[in-house]
Design a protein around this motif. Structure first.
Motif, PDB file in Angstrom:
ATOM      1  N   MET A  74      63.691  -2.503  -6.000  1.00  9.79           N
ATOM      2  CA  MET A  74      63.814  -3.870  -5.468  1.00  9.79           C
ATOM      3  C   MET A  74      64.418  -4.834  -6.489  1.00  9.79           C
ATOM      4  N   ASN A  75      64.937  -4.285  -7.590  1.00 11.65           N
ATOM      5  CA  ASN A  75      65.700  -5.079  -8.545  1.00 11.65           C
ATOM      6  C   ASN A  75      64.912  -6.251  -9.153  1.00 11.65           C
ATOM      7  N   LEU A  76      63.650  -6.018  -9.469  1.00 14.56           N
ATOM      8  CA  LEU A  76      62.826  -7.080 -10.056  1.00 14.56           C
ATOM      9  C   LEU A  76      63.373  -7.512 -11.415  1.00 14.56           C
ATOM     10  N   LYS A  77      63.198  -8.788 -11.735  1.00 14.64           N
ATOM     11  CA  LYS A  77      63.693  -9.324 -13.009  1.00 14.64           C
ATOM     12  C   LYS A  77      62.625  -9.285 -14.104  1.00 14.64           C
ATOM     13  N   GLU A  78      61.394  -8.967 -13.741  1.00 13.32           N
ATOM     14  CA  GLU A  78      60.278  -9.003 -14.682  1.00 13.32           C
ATOM     15  C   GLU A  78      60.442  -7.952 -15.793  1.00 13.32           C
TER      16      GLU A  78
END
Ligand code: PMV
Length: 354
Positions: A142-146
């Motif tokens: 889901m391409n999280l930035k965290e």
């Protein structure tokens, strides 16, 4: 429905605590009553491999563990899925002509397939590797930035010890102060190259599932043990400082003393719980005696031992030569039983388990 599937596969090793986590101050958010420190195993050893996939043709979230479907309805899975979906970003795969907008993740369903290459729930921290891998692979999908530390706070809500598997090397789970758990996360103390003389050997004493889950065990301990407060408030904070120092300096005698005494205190607290919890068995106790005798005879520790919520021994040898000698001693003193055979030893960098 449209016919496409997007998937990500990740592999996450388990971690073994050398200063233990035992006891929660918040059961839903999984907030611990003390800091803990662990070492993450090499990804080629005990690990979970998870493939997560998304497709408009999936009609519900589903998960398989070691090939068998399991329910995702549990609160902990739901917390992880909710936290990750809330942070999902746009994803585009131009080659396949797929574009997912971040809002779409709320409606799209997931299929998750996970494999452990070691016994599940036998006190070898299978949930640690499993939940860390689930969170990590979904975050990639889901391409999280965290960053990994922020992801660790999500993995923590799946299984406490999982938060420490987001990093390799030596990792500290800071208990945090916030009520919402935002600062209860993992930080890396040293990477996997820092102290690579150490060799970890795991003797599978029993691959049976443990009788007391860590969740109910911890709950009973916090409610009934007269020693747990002393451990969490007086003992562990000092040990955390000393352990960090021993790791930085690669001071094996201090490392071994802290790891062994902390494992022993964790099991003492289990015994002090009412009704008492027995995770170690006679073989575990014999392994401790064997290592203690050897360390004493050498005048300085050669091997550290630690046991989690089960009878299996995790031993950490100071170098490869010591590890070879330890294996010899183990095989001589604990010959594999006829019905168990050599499969029950997981040795250093060569897993001969299954
Ligand atoms: O994260 P849980 O609920 O599986 O608890 C793990 C507890 C111990 O393995 C016994 C200690 C630890 O710090 O990993």
């Amino acid at each position: 429905a449209e016919k496409w599937v997007l998937m990500v596969t990740a592999r996450t090793p388990t971690n073994i605590a050398v200063i233990k986590y035992w006891g929660k101050r918040d059961e839903t958010l999984i907030l611990p009553i003390n800091d803990s420190i662990s070492v993450t195993l090499d990804p080629n050893h005990l690990c979970t491999t998870t493939t997560v996939s998304v497709s408009p043709s999936f009609d519900q979230d589903r998960m398989w563990l070691n090939g068998k479907e399991i329910s995702l309805q549990g609160g902990r899975f739901q917390s992880c899925l909710r936290e990750i979906r809330a942070r999902a970003q746009d994803v585009e795969d131009k080659k396949k002509g797929i574009k997912i907008n971040k809002e779409d993740w709320q409606k799209l369903n997931l299929h998750i397939a996970s494999y452990n290459n070691f016994p599940t729930a036998a006190g070898l921290a299978s949930s640690a590797a499993g939940l860390a891998c689930l969170v990590f692979s979904l975050a990639k999908l889901m391409n999280l930035k965290e960053d990994n530390s922020q992801l660790s706070a999500i993995a923590r809500q799946g299984s406490g010890s999982a938060c420490r598997s987001l990093y390799g090397g030596f990792v500290k789970w800071c208990m945090g102060k916030e009520e919402n758990g935002s600062d209860s996360l993992a930080v890396q103390l040293a990477d996997e190259k820092h102290w690579d003389d150490l060799v970890i050997i795991i003797a599978v004493v029993s691959a049976r599932q443990k009788e007391t889950s860590s969740t109910s065990g911890m709950r009973d301990t916090v409610v009934t043990s007269a020693l747990i407060d002393h451990r969490a408030k007086e003992v562990v904070p000092k040990r955390i400082v000393e352990m960090e120092d021993a790791i930085q300096k690669k001071d094996f005698p201090s490392f071994a003393r802290l790891a062994c005494t902390d494992s022993n205190q964790f099991h003492a607290v289990c015994l002090d719980t009412y009704p008492p919890i027995f995770y170690m068995n006679d073989t575990s106790h014999r392994i401790i005696s064997c290592v203690e005798k050897w360390n004493r005879a050498e005048g300085t520790p050669q091997v550290a031992y630690t046991f989690d919520a089960g009878p299996n021994a995790v031993m950490i040898a100071r170098d490869r030569k010591t590890a070879a000698s330890l294996l010899q001693r183990l095989l001589y003193n604990f010959p594999p039983q006829s019905d168990v055979d050599l499969d029950s030893y997981v040795i250093g960098d060569k897993s001969i388990l299954q």
